[in-house]
Scaffold this motif. Structure first.
Motif, PDB file in Angstrom:
ATOM      1  N   ASN A  47       0.854  -1.196   0.000  1.00 36.05           N
ATOM      2  CA  ASN A  47       0.000   0.000   0.000  1.00 36.05           C
ATOM      3  C   ASN A  47       0.889   1.245   0.000  1.00 36.05           C
ATOM      4  OD1 ASN A  47      -1.829   2.039   0.343  1.00 36.05           O
ATOM      5  ND2 ASN A  47      -2.789   1.172   2.192  1.00 36.05           N
ATOM      6  N   PRO A  48       0.882   2.054  -1.080  1.00 37.11           N
ATOM      7  CA  PRO A  48       1.778   3.225  -1.149  1.00 37.11           C
ATOM      8  C   PRO A  48       1.439   4.309  -0.130  1.00 37.11           C
ATOM      9  CG  PRO A  48       0.247   3.214  -3.004  1.00 37.11           C
ATOM     10  CD  PRO A  48       0.081   1.909  -2.307  1.00 37.11           C
ATOM     11  N   GLU A  49       0.245   4.208   0.486  1.00 40.58           N
ATOM     12  CA  GLU A  49      -0.143   5.224   1.466  1.00 40.58           C
ATOM     13  C   GLU A  49       0.489   4.966   2.836  1.00 40.58           C
ATOM     14  OE1 GLU A  49      -1.818   7.875   0.642  1.00 40.58           O
ATOM     15  OE2 GLU A  49      -1.971   7.139  -1.427  1.00 40.58           O
ATOM     16  N   VAL A  50       0.980   3.752   3.086  1.00 44.95           N
ATOM     17  CA  VAL A  50       1.586   3.431   4.383  1.00 44.95           C
ATOM     18  C   VAL A  50       2.996   4.012   4.409  1.00 44.95           C
ATOM     19  CG1 VAL A  50       2.302   1.598   5.958  1.00 44.95           C
ATOM     20  CG2 VAL A  50       0.224   1.332   4.589  1.00 44.95           C
ATOM     21  N   PRO A  51       3.292   4.894   5.389  1.00 49.10           N
ATOM     22  CA  PRO A  51       4.610   5.522   5.426  1.00 49.10           C
ATOM     23  C   PRO A  51       5.710   4.539   5.790  1.00 49.10           C
ATOM     24  CG  PRO A  51       3.336   6.168   7.337  1.00 49.10           C
ATOM     25  CD  PRO A  51       2.419   5.391   6.454  1.00 49.10           C
ATOM     26  N   ALA A  52       6.916   4.872   5.331  1.00 52.06           N
ATOM     27  CA  ALA A  52       8.071   4.006   5.583  1.00 52.06           C
ATOM     28  C   ALA A  52       8.354   3.871   7.071  1.00 52.06           C
ATOM     29  CB  ALA A  52       9.291   4.564   4.851  1.00 52.06           C
ATOM     30  N   LYS A  53       8.132   4.927   7.850  1.00 52.52           N
ATOM     31  CA  LYS A  53       8.433   4.868   9.286  1.00 52.52           C
ATOM     32  C   LYS A  53       7.562   3.833   9.989  1.00 52.52           C
ATOM     33  CE  LYS A  53       9.032   7.738  13.399  1.00 52.52           C
ATOM     34  NZ  LYS A  53       8.492   6.699  14.276  1.00 52.52           N
ATOM     35  N   GLU A  54       6.299   3.789   9.608  1.00 52.45           N
ATOM     36  CA  GLU A  54       5.384   2.822  10.213  1.00 52.45           C
ATOM     37  C   GLU A  54       5.822   1.395   9.884  1.00 52.45           C
ATOM     38  OE1 GLU A  54       0.680   1.709   9.744  1.00 52.45           O
ATOM     39  OE2 GLU A  54       1.258   3.840   9.729  1.00 52.45           O
ATOM     40  N   LEU A  55       6.223   1.167   8.642  1.00 56.71           N
ATOM     41  CA  LEU A  55       6.715  -0.164   8.254  1.00 56.71           C
ATOM     42  C   LEU A  55       8.015  -0.479   8.981  1.00 56.71           C
ATOM     43  CD1 LEU A  55       6.109   0.015   4.388  1.00 56.71           C
ATOM     44  CD2 LEU A  55       4.739  -1.231   6.073  1.00 56.71           C
ATOM     45  N   VAL A  88      12.563  -3.335   0.884  1.00 52.88           N
ATOM     46  CA  VAL A  88      11.336  -2.644   0.485  1.00 52.88           C
ATOM     47  C   VAL A  88      11.169  -1.348   1.271  1.00 52.88           C
ATOM     48  CG1 VAL A  88       8.813  -2.778   0.470  1.00 52.88           C
ATOM     49  CG2 VAL A  88      10.169  -4.748  -0.265  1.00 52.88           C
ATOM     50  N   VAL A  89      11.402  -1.431   2.586  1.00 52.19           N
ATOM     51  CA  VAL A  89      11.252  -0.234   3.433  1.00 52.19           C
ATOM     52  C   VAL A  89      12.286   0.823   3.062  1.00 52.19           C
ATOM     53  CG1 VAL A  89      11.420   0.626   5.793  1.00 52.19           C
ATOM     54  CG2 VAL A  89      10.209  -1.508   5.334  1.00 52.19           C
ATOM     55  N   ALA A  90      13.514   0.387   2.759  1.00 47.41           N
ATOM     56  CA  ALA A  90      14.554   1.345   2.366  1.00 47.41           C
ATOM     57  C   ALA A  90      14.164   2.061   1.074  1.00 47.41           C
ATOM     58  CB  ALA A  90      15.882   0.621   2.190  1.00 47.41           C
ATOM     59  N   GLU A  91      13.610   1.301   0.134  1.00 49.31           N
ATOM     60  CA  GLU A  91      13.159   1.911  -1.127  1.00 49.31           C
ATOM     61  C   GLU A  91      12.018   2.890  -0.891  1.00 49.31           C
ATOM     62  OE1 GLU A  91      11.417   0.542  -5.505  1.00 49.31           O
ATOM     63  OE2 GLU A  91      12.070  -0.973  -4.049  1.00 49.31           O
TER      64      GLU A  91
END
Length: 403
Positions: A47-55, A88-91
């Motif tokens: 989901n592109p709406e989920v921010p990287a920090k949350e992941l 994935v999170v880094a990207e």
């Protein structure tokens, strides 16, 4: 309880008082929970709406539980999945960083546009500034600035402070110019009001004057002063103009009434003068100058005794008589020129000279033709033709003298 990971045996833990199978199921469920968490993080990462920090935070907690090693299952495979999720999170983090940078650049561009427009408004020449519209636009720019500050992307403090300083300076400069303009305007309006009050007083004093000609000139002068006096405040200006116009209208209404009465009185004189015009025009064209002059003098005497005509007919009647007088003067001038011996002598001398010159040129043509010089013949012939035209004109002038 132990688990083998990549050929090495690691202690998982113990489950006192339980059967080996029960203990195995317990630690296997722990593994399943971590695997489910990894599945959930992977699903959210799509989901592109989920921010990287949350992941990243969810992945960090998963790693901590995985590092405790209190699970039984394919730990190596789970660690590999976690590593893939790290990538994935880094990207996602890099993508979000690029988006934030673009948003900051757009925010700076937007703020710079607001500043540039504010500076443009502040730099307008005073004489061509639409103060109401410009003031409204300045307020709109300030509201837009505040909205962008609250809702737009955050920009670095040095850039924001520099832009705000420019924006604030433009607003302050405009406000100072606006206050100065309206202070000057208020002063000029006060001066205009005082001047127009004086003009109204003079107009009201002249309204009852019966000295028609001089008072009309005075009103014309007052109107000229009114036009150059400037504008007072709208309400004052309108009220003063009504008073001025009322006084002016009162005078000219009385003047027109008197003029109308005079015109009626002079209407009988108009009939007399129109008869004299007809009598004068009957003298044209002039065949007997002396008789025409005598008749015109008689008409002129009667004209003077006839008196005034209505104002609307003055120019027409005067011009009609002037035309006949001009015709008589022209006839008299023509007769004088025709009898002037000096002019006649000059005209006769010109004829004699031209006749002599043409005769000489004619002899020269004969000589040139005898020599076969056709070029010379052509030149002399052209001169003869030109001088012949002059001779014809000179002879026509002599005819006017009766010679």
């Amino acid at each position: 309880m132990f688990v083998t990971i990549e050929g090495e045996e690691h202690e998982v833990g113990s489950y006192p008082g339980a059967e080996p199978e029960d203990a195995l199921q317990y630690f296997a469920r722990k593994f399943d929970e971590l695997s489910g968490t990894a599945d959930l993080i992977a699903a959210r990462a799509e989901n592109p709406e989920v921010p990287a920090k949350e992941l990243s935070d969810a992945l960090k907690a998963l790693k901590e539980h995985l590092e405790e090693g209190k699970v039984v299952g394919d730990v190596a495979a789970l660690r590999s999945r976690v590593g893939a999720l790290d990538a994935v999170v880094a990207e996602r983090r890099e993508h979000e960083s690029a988006q934030r940078a673009a948003a900051r650049a757009e925010a700076i561009t937007t703020r710079e546009a607001l500043v540039a427009e504010a500076e443009q408004i502040a730099a307008q020449p005073e004489g061509s500034t639409q103060w109401k519209r410009s003031s409204e636009r300045m307020r709109e720019l300030l509201d837009a600035w505040k909205t962008h500050q609250r809702q737009g992307a955050r920009i670095d403090k040095p850039t924001e402070n520099a832009l705000w300083q420019r924006f604030s300076h433009a607003r302050n400069s405009f406000d100072k110019a606006r206050k100065g303009h309206f202070a000057t305007l208020e002063q000029s309006r006060g001066e205009a009001k005082a001047t127009k009050e004086r003009l109204v007083g003079e107009a009201e004093r002249l309204a009852s004057s019966k000295d028609w000609a001089s008072t009309a000139r005075a009103f014309k002068d007052l109107m000229g002063q009114w036009r150059t006096a400037g504008r007072a405040a709208r309400g004052d200006d309108d009220a003063l103009w009504e008073r001025f116009k009322s006084a002016q209208d009162a005078f000219f209404a009385a003047k027109d009434q008197v003029a109308a009465a005079e015109d009626e009185e002079f209407r009988g004189n108009l009939g007399v003068k129109e008869g004299l015009i007809a009598e004068a025009e009957s003298l044209l064209p002039i065949t007997d100058l002396e008789a025409a002059k005598a008749a015109l003098r008689t008409i002129q005497d009667k004209w003077d005794r006839a008196g005034k005509v209505p104002r609307a007919d003055i120019d027409r009647t005067e011009k009609a008589l002037r035309r006949v007088e001009s015709a008589v003067r022209e006839a008299e001038d023509k007769k004088w020129k025709a009898s002037n011996p000096e002019v006649a002598a000059r005209a006769n001398s010109m004829v004699t000279q031209l006749e002599s010159s043409i005769a000489s040129l004619t002899d020269d043509v004969a000589k040139a033709r005898a020599k076969g010089n056709e070029k010379k013949v052509a030149e002399l012939t052209a001169k003869i033709e030109a001088q012949q035209q002059w001779l014809d004109q000179a002879k026509a002038g002599l005819d006017e003298f009766g010679r």
